[in-house]
Design an enzyme around this catalytic site. Sequence first.
Site, PDB file in Angstrom:
ATOM      1  N   HIS A 122       0.801  -1.254   0.001  1.00  0.00           N
ATOM      2  CA  HIS A 122       0.052  -0.013  -0.106  1.00  0.00           C
ATOM      3  C   HIS A 122       0.839   1.211  -0.047  1.00  0.00           C
ATOM      4  O   HIS A 122       1.901   1.312   0.617  1.00  0.00           O
ATOM      5  CB  HIS A 122      -1.144  -0.225   1.156  1.00  0.00           C
ATOM      6  CG  HIS A 122      -0.512   0.052   2.486  1.00  0.00           C
ATOM      7  ND1 HIS A 122      -0.073   1.234   3.259  1.00  0.00           N
ATOM      8  CD2 HIS A 122      -0.385  -1.000   3.549  1.00  0.00           C
ATOM      9  CE1 HIS A 122       0.135   0.926   4.513  1.00  0.00           C
ATOM     10  NE2 HIS A 122      -0.123  -0.495   4.570  1.00  0.00           N
ATOM     11  N   ASP A 134       6.325   0.496   6.696  1.00  0.00           N
ATOM     12  CA  ASP A 134       4.491   0.365   6.417  1.00  0.00           C
ATOM     13  C   ASP A 134       4.161   1.736   5.626  1.00  0.00           C
ATOM     14  O   ASP A 134       3.575   2.571   6.224  1.00  0.00           O
ATOM     15  CB  ASP A 134       3.945   0.489   7.716  1.00  0.00           C
ATOM     16  CG  ASP A 134       2.329   0.085   7.668  1.00  0.00           C
ATOM     17  OD1 ASP A 134       2.041  -0.420   6.716  1.00  0.00           O
ATOM     18  OD2 ASP A 134       1.886   0.362   8.722  1.00  0.00           O
ATOM     19  N   GLU A 168      -4.816   2.047   2.605  1.00  0.00           N
ATOM     20  CA  GLU A 168      -4.941   0.887   3.255  1.00  0.00           C
ATOM     21  C   GLU A 168      -5.371   1.461   4.653  1.00  0.00           C
ATOM     22  O   GLU A 168      -6.256   0.569   5.470  1.00  0.00           O
ATOM     23  CB  GLU A 168      -3.822  -0.039   3.373  1.00  0.00           C
ATOM     24  CG  GLU A 168      -3.766  -1.370   4.133  1.00  0.00           C
ATOM     25  CD  GLU A 168      -3.566  -1.402   5.423  1.00  0.00           C
ATOM     26  OE1 GLU A 168      -3.807  -2.483   6.184  1.00  0.00           O
ATOM     27  OE2 GLU A 168      -2.783  -0.353   5.851  1.00  0.00           O
ATOM     28  N   GLU A 169      -4.537   2.283   5.182  1.00  0.00           N
ATOM     29  CA  GLU A 169      -4.576   2.501   6.701  1.00  0.00           C
ATOM     30  C   GLU A 169      -5.888   3.034   7.226  1.00  0.00           C
ATOM     31  O   GLU A 169      -6.209   2.898   8.394  1.00  0.00           O
ATOM     32  CB  GLU A 169      -3.518   3.723   7.181  1.00  0.00           C
ATOM     33  CG  GLU A 169      -2.151   3.026   6.545  1.00  0.00           C
ATOM     34  CD  GLU A 169      -1.409   1.926   7.501  1.00  0.00           C
ATOM     35  OE1 GLU A 169      -2.267   1.662   8.411  1.00  0.00           O
ATOM     36  OE2 GLU A 169      -0.329   1.481   7.493  1.00  0.00           O
ATOM     37  N   HIS A 266       3.660   2.640  12.524  1.00  0.00           N
ATOM     38  CA  HIS A 266       2.553   3.899  13.093  1.00  0.00           C
ATOM     39  C   HIS A 266       3.267   4.824  13.747  1.00  0.00           C
ATOM     40  O   HIS A 266       2.684   5.281  14.477  1.00  0.00           O
ATOM     41  CB  HIS A 266       1.398   3.435  13.515  1.00  0.00           C
ATOM     42  CG  HIS A 266       0.596   2.474  12.595  1.00  0.00           C
ATOM     43  ND1 HIS A 266      -0.493   1.944  12.794  1.00  0.00           N
ATOM     44  CD2 HIS A 266       0.949   1.898  11.251  1.00  0.00           C
ATOM     45  CE1 HIS A 266      -0.830   1.086  11.600  1.00  0.00           C
ATOM     46  NE2 HIS A 266      -0.046   1.358  10.838  1.00  0.00           N
TER      47      HIS A 266
HETATM   48 ZN   LIG Z   1       0.721  -1.572   6.398  1.00  0.00          ZN
END
Ligand SMILES: [Zn+2]
Length: 306
Positions: A122, A134, A168-169, A266
Amino acid sequence: DTLLNTFSAYGGCVDQRVQGAAICGKFGAKGVIVRSMTNSIDDFPHTGTMTYNDLPRAQYIPAAAISSKAANALSTDLKKNPNLKFFFKQSCQTLPDAPSYNVVGEITGTETPENIFVVGGHLDSWDLGEGAHDDGTGIVQSLEVAYLFKKNKIRPKNTIRIVFFMNEENGTRGAKKYAALAKTNNENHIGGIESDAGGHTPRGFSIQANTANTKLLQSWKKLLGPYGLHDLDAGGSGADIAPLQGENVTLVGYRPDSQRYFDYHHTSRDTFDKVNKRELALGSASIASLVYLMDKYLYNNTLLKP
Ligand SMILES: [Zn+2]
């Protein structure tokens, strides 16, 4: 498993962040503070998705995650003084939707181009960091699968479609749109692989498929093992490819070592300097190898209907 695999640990406790405000709001809480979802003890708060479920707007309460060190201090102080007052001020807000896009490119299959195999990650990330692990690493590895096929002059039998999923998040909106369009356009998705677990040293893959296909992939352990790819358990694949699920759709999640992922996940620490070039490249090669095996041996020129 939760002591070894940090993703299992995360999965086991993340409901406190996701559901905290919805549940506590129902019971009339003023706000909710959660300990960040991490196994490291540091000063970095970890953000992430949360929901109010069907709570009436009037019962919405503020929610925040604090660092693990801060949570430890708060816990100690609360034990000393149960009447402790906690003050927090937030400036976050939800802005109206704005258009954004999935990014798609493909290598057309030579034998059954109508069969599509998705390779993706993503494109979005939480804005307090760069989203390097991420999911920048997943994006780079997806692109590298196409690069490695080209470089080695491998023409896949089936169409290999590289997809950079958007958003996505915050609700897997890009993934949902992609799956909806695939249905509208009558596309035949035979499988997919997602890299969204960080760019650390490869350990294996998680397989989400029917029993026969799961067994076939697991039988490749003798080919993959020498490259450090020992984990071939049945399980989930990835949030972005999961909507493509079907009886004959073979979905795979890339599984690198998970020990350091939640140090960055995150947070403002998820930056490019945390990515090890060699670990990242080994992951790209691992994913490309599995895509090659699946393209060559899993589908046997038969049109598999989802
Ligand atoms: Zn992710």
